[in-house]
Design an enzyme around this catalytic site. Structure first.
Site, PDB file in Angstrom:
ATOM      1  N   ASP A 111       0.852  -1.210   0.000  1.00 22.23           N
ATOM      2  CA  ASP A 111       0.000   0.000   0.000  1.00 22.23           C
ATOM      3  C   ASP A 111       0.881   1.251   0.000  1.00 22.23           C
ATOM      4  O   ASP A 111       1.694   1.449   0.899  1.00 22.23           O
ATOM      5  CB  ASP A 111      -0.864  -0.057   1.276  1.00 22.23           C
ATOM      6  CG  ASP A 111      -1.749   1.171   1.512  1.00 22.23           C
ATOM      7  OD1 ASP A 111      -1.740   2.099   0.689  1.00 22.23           O
ATOM      8  OD2 ASP A 111      -2.459   1.169   2.542  1.00 22.23           O
ATOM      9  N   HIS A 170      -4.340   4.680   6.197  1.00 22.25           N
ATOM     10  CA  HIS A 170      -3.195   4.173   5.430  1.00 22.25           C
ATOM     11  C   HIS A 170      -1.878   4.595   6.082  1.00 22.25           C
ATOM     12  O   HIS A 170      -1.717   5.738   6.497  1.00 22.25           O
ATOM     13  CB  HIS A 170      -3.244   4.701   3.996  1.00 22.25           C
ATOM     14  CG  HIS A 170      -4.450   4.262   3.243  1.00 22.25           C
ATOM     15  ND1 HIS A 170      -4.492   3.075   2.553  1.00 22.25           N
ATOM     16  CD2 HIS A 170      -5.660   4.833   3.086  1.00 22.25           C
ATOM     17  CE1 HIS A 170      -5.689   2.940   1.994  1.00 22.25           C
ATOM     18  NE2 HIS A 170      -6.424   3.996   2.304  1.00 22.25           N
TER      19      HIS A 170
END
Lengths: 552, 552
Positions: free
Chosen positions: A195, A368
């Site tokens: 990610d 995130h």
């Protein structure tokens, strides 16, 4: 291709934030990780959803063994129904909540029987899926029950992080399993697909619990109604809001179809705890004083038909806002939604509400990992090669720089694009090829290409409007029977200019007919050019001009 | 209206960020503060610029005595040429740099002789302008030579802050004159019109010098070319960039028409110091090694034809970017420009450049006071009444809350809109009325209303496209001579659906003619409805449908 060569092909999510889908193909068998959708940008005029182009899979429809869903966000599961229509998928793997939410979506599409749903259990969970031994690893993120997956085969070991952050105090107590990640690193990971969303941001993202603490400070002091808007999938945030509301003696009502649905599913699966008497239905709001209620609602992105937007424009049947109320927008605008969100805030402020949002109050944290968290992951896993995924190019590049700083050789940092073919063989990964891939638009009820030309036309129409010239020419001698008719739409100039354009069209047409030009295409072309030039000279604009010649 | 009643009417800038313009009218004489423009949002399809509606002034064209410009930003001076065309304005007041930049704009419009330009000197500067004794007060902002204005009359004293921040270390050393503001506060200010842009943001904005310090850290270490993009009006930032470049031994080239122009004006007026041998022309770039040059350019907002955007898409004649280069985007995206800026960053990253922007590096500071600075202003001036200006409603409301906290009575906080009429009489201010006011669009070469219907049409066209039905009906008996012709634009469906639609149009037409319906309008209406329904049933979309009936 040798049987021990693994082909990895991202069909979406690389070079963009959205529609994540990655193909893992080994020995003629395919496993797909994630099946997400993306939301259109302004330039995709009139497009409702964007899906990955799955033609690579459709051409190999008998080879797909399974789809593994890392978590329940739209950009990871939203395209599943569309994929299942195109491709036979025997198994869909995911954690309990991911499957619960995906199942309700399949149900809406009448696809409940299309695939067997198999539960992935991240705590020491393994499965044989197609040609892979797959391990599921617990990760913290902004939706519960998220996981990373490790795919092991004769080609090597690949770790796909999914979306994640290092939250040391997650709301459900289920931390990113750094211990297992370290063990996997020790065992040896050949390739990390990680990610990259926040790779550019220095430091760490805050714990989800910080939002709960902010709510704890804010909500008990609010004199009137409190409205909290967040993503409908953010189950932890709903839980924290509910907890604070209950402690503050407020009844809770949930407004917005997707949020009600998700809360019901999460509750029935045991992911959210709500005392039964804490919830009221929206029409019951009027039975309580403003300081006795809290409204949990959708619309944190200013979406036109969402609950908060309708409330802001005083267009909601059950909920309104007045002086003394407090609205908490507990989300960050996705790039492109800023103006809509600002509009909502202004409308709510005009109604007298105090509006708290992430720019001015600590009411949101990202789901995130930031740069330091990515460094931590790279340090734990010590991958031989890194392929940054889940991000625009600038984010992938930043993640690549972090990998290089952590000791991954530059040659082993793979900056791929959607459609890139990465091969992993004997533990060595390299970019070898690319396949044709595009996007699929969902436009109204239809799924398929909105051809580029249609999008270009819409853009053109939207900028300068359209001018239609309808001219009749006589069948035998070609003499125009009347002055051409002009129809203008999206053009602000009126009267005199249109008359001048009409005169010009008439003049050109008579001149051409005088020269015995009767070929329709030629007449159209000349009419187009003459009128286009004149309108440009007079207005500086270039509307779409459509000459229609009718032979009588 | 009594002769000692001052009417204050904002024609723009209240409830929005952009097109600032405020009317001050006393005893039949008018002074206007600022004359700015706004940039269109996406919903203003095809509109180039937005101007305040000056009809209030045009109806009183002989009463306008002067325009006072607080500083040189587009949202304060950009509409001046358009105003001067509509209204006779004997005098335009501004500081030396403001007038220098405004003059070049008037020159482009052929309006150099339209008004007398009179220099305002903020250090103890006063002037009699119309019915007012006006004082100019030095303010720090992101363009040099900014000022506040105090208008004194029999009605009372009004302080207009203009755009400002409390910068203790401004690049030119010219601080916001807090001493004079305090004196004015002691003398008594009846009404404060204050910049609200950052009223929601806690704390203080950083000094402009912080950006220079960041450049000092970053630029000398860059291995390749450095590109710095900022607003063309940000003279201090250009100065700081140039200073760092010179010290780092880099030649500077300036790319972008507006930036070259502004730099030349600022240099000739003494606001920027550049050693003559430090500047090179863009074509000379190739004569230097990458680490020997710095490119100062426009395009910090991702504007389509700007220098940086063209460079990013490898479409600039003189400048390109390659691996090892560094791009600094020294600005924050104006809301609505985020995606364009992200696109530029991604393109530049793909070309191999490292891109530093305000989200990830300290390369930008705001030019507008944050909440603590606004509190400081309120504490210095101690106004009897406050009218927050220069902001969206949420910003005005936040500024109002700060004013209330600082001791201004709630009844004396005036949340106005564009067109509100505020009266000040014997030192008491109140909202009394409103005048009709709207916006004026500049669309191509034309100035005036782009009628709402044209904008609505463009929106409609852009969403779902247009379908034109051309049907011919016989003159005598009305029998259609051929099947209707269909022209589709911006519609992705092809072939079969169009044939079905054509068949439906034909069927409806024949049916109507069979019923002896010959009235064109009626035929059009029926055709429209039948085809619209069918296309909606099949696609879920509603293109604009234009039936054209040709009688032969």
């Amino acid at each position: 291709m040798p049987a021990d060569t693994l082909r990895i092909i991202p069909l979406g999510g690389v070079g963009e934030v959205g529609k994540n889908m990655t193909v893992f193909e080994l020995g003629g068998e395919i496993v797909v990780v994630d099946s997400g959708l993306a939301f259109p940008r302004d330039e995709h005029l009139g497009v409702d959803l964007i899906l990955p182009d799955v033609s690579y899979l459709a051409e190999r429809r008998d080879r797909v063994r399974a789809v593994i869903l890392t978590h329940a966000h739209e950009d990871h599961v939203g395209a599943l129904p569309y994929l299942l229509r195109e491709v036979r998928v025997p198994e869909v793997w995911g954690t309990k909540l991911t499957l619960g939410l995906a199942q309700s979506r399949l149900d809406e599409h009448g696809l409940l029987q299309a695939a067997e749903l198999k539960e992935a259990k991240p705590e020491n969970g393994h499965a044989e899926i197609g040609p892979f031994r797959v391990e599921f690893i617990r990760m913290a993120h902004s939706v519960p029950d998220s996981m990373a997956v490790m795919l092991e085969s004769s080609a090597g070991r690949v770790l796909v992080t999914g979306d994640w952050k290092l939250d040391q105090t997650p709301v459900d107590g289920l931390r990113t399993d750094v211990g297992r990640l370290a063990e996997l690193g020790t065992a040896g990971i050949d390739l990390l697909l990680g990610d990259s969303t926040n790779a550019e941001r220095p430091g760490f993202t805050g714990s989800e619990r910080l939002v709960g603490e902010a709510f704890e400070q804010i909500i008990p002091r609010c004199p009137g109604r409190v409205l909290v808007a967040c993503f409908a999938s953010n189950v932890h945030r709903m839980q924290q809001t509910i907890d604070v509301a209950v402690r503050a003696g407020r009844k809770i009502t949930v407004v917005g179809r997707s949020m009600r649905k998700n809360l019901n599913i999460a509750r029935s699966l045991g992911y959210v705890q709500v005392p039964d008497d804490a919830l009221i239905r929206p029409p019951e709001l009027d039975e309580y004083k403003p300081h006795e209620v809290l409204v949990l609602c959708t619309g944190s992105q200013g979406e036109p038909m969402s609950a908060l937007t309708r409330i802001a424009y005083n267009d909601h049947p059950a909920v309104s806002v007045e002086r003394g109320d407090t609205v908490i927008i507990s989300a960050k605008p996705v790039p492109g939604n800023e103006l809509r969100v600002h509009d909502s805030i202004n409308q709510l402020a005009k109604a007298g509400a105090e509006v708290l949002h992430q720019e001015i109050a600590p009411v949101h944290v990202s789901g995130h990992a930031y740069a330091e968290e990515l460094r931590t992951m790279l340090g734990l896993v010590r991958p031989k090669a890194v392929m940054p995924v889940h991000g625009e190019f600038r984010m992938l590049a930043a993640h690549g720089r972090l990998a290089q700083e952590s000791g991954v050789p530059a040659a082993s940092i793979i900056l791929a694009e959607n459609g890139s073919v990465v091969e992993l063989s004997r533990g060595a990964a390299r970019l070898v090829d690319r396949v044709d891939t595009g996007v699929t638009f969902v436009d109204g009820l239809g799924v398929g290409d909105v051809q580029d030309v249609a999008l270009r036309d819409r853009r053109h129409l939207s900028e300068d409007g359209v001018l239609i010239i309808v001219a009749t020419v006589g069948g035998s001698n070609g003499v125009p029977t009347s002055r051409p008719e002009l129809i203008a739409r999206g053009i602000s100039e009126q009267g005199p200019l249109l008359e001048e354009l009409q005169g010009e069209a008439d003049r050109v047409l008579r001149e051409l007919v005088g020269q015995r030009v009767t070929e329709i295409k030629l007449l159209q072309e000349h009419l187009h050019d003459a009128v286009a030039q004149l309108i440009y000279d007079r207005t500086g604009r270039r509307p779409m001009i459509l000459p229609v010649i009718v032979e009588v």
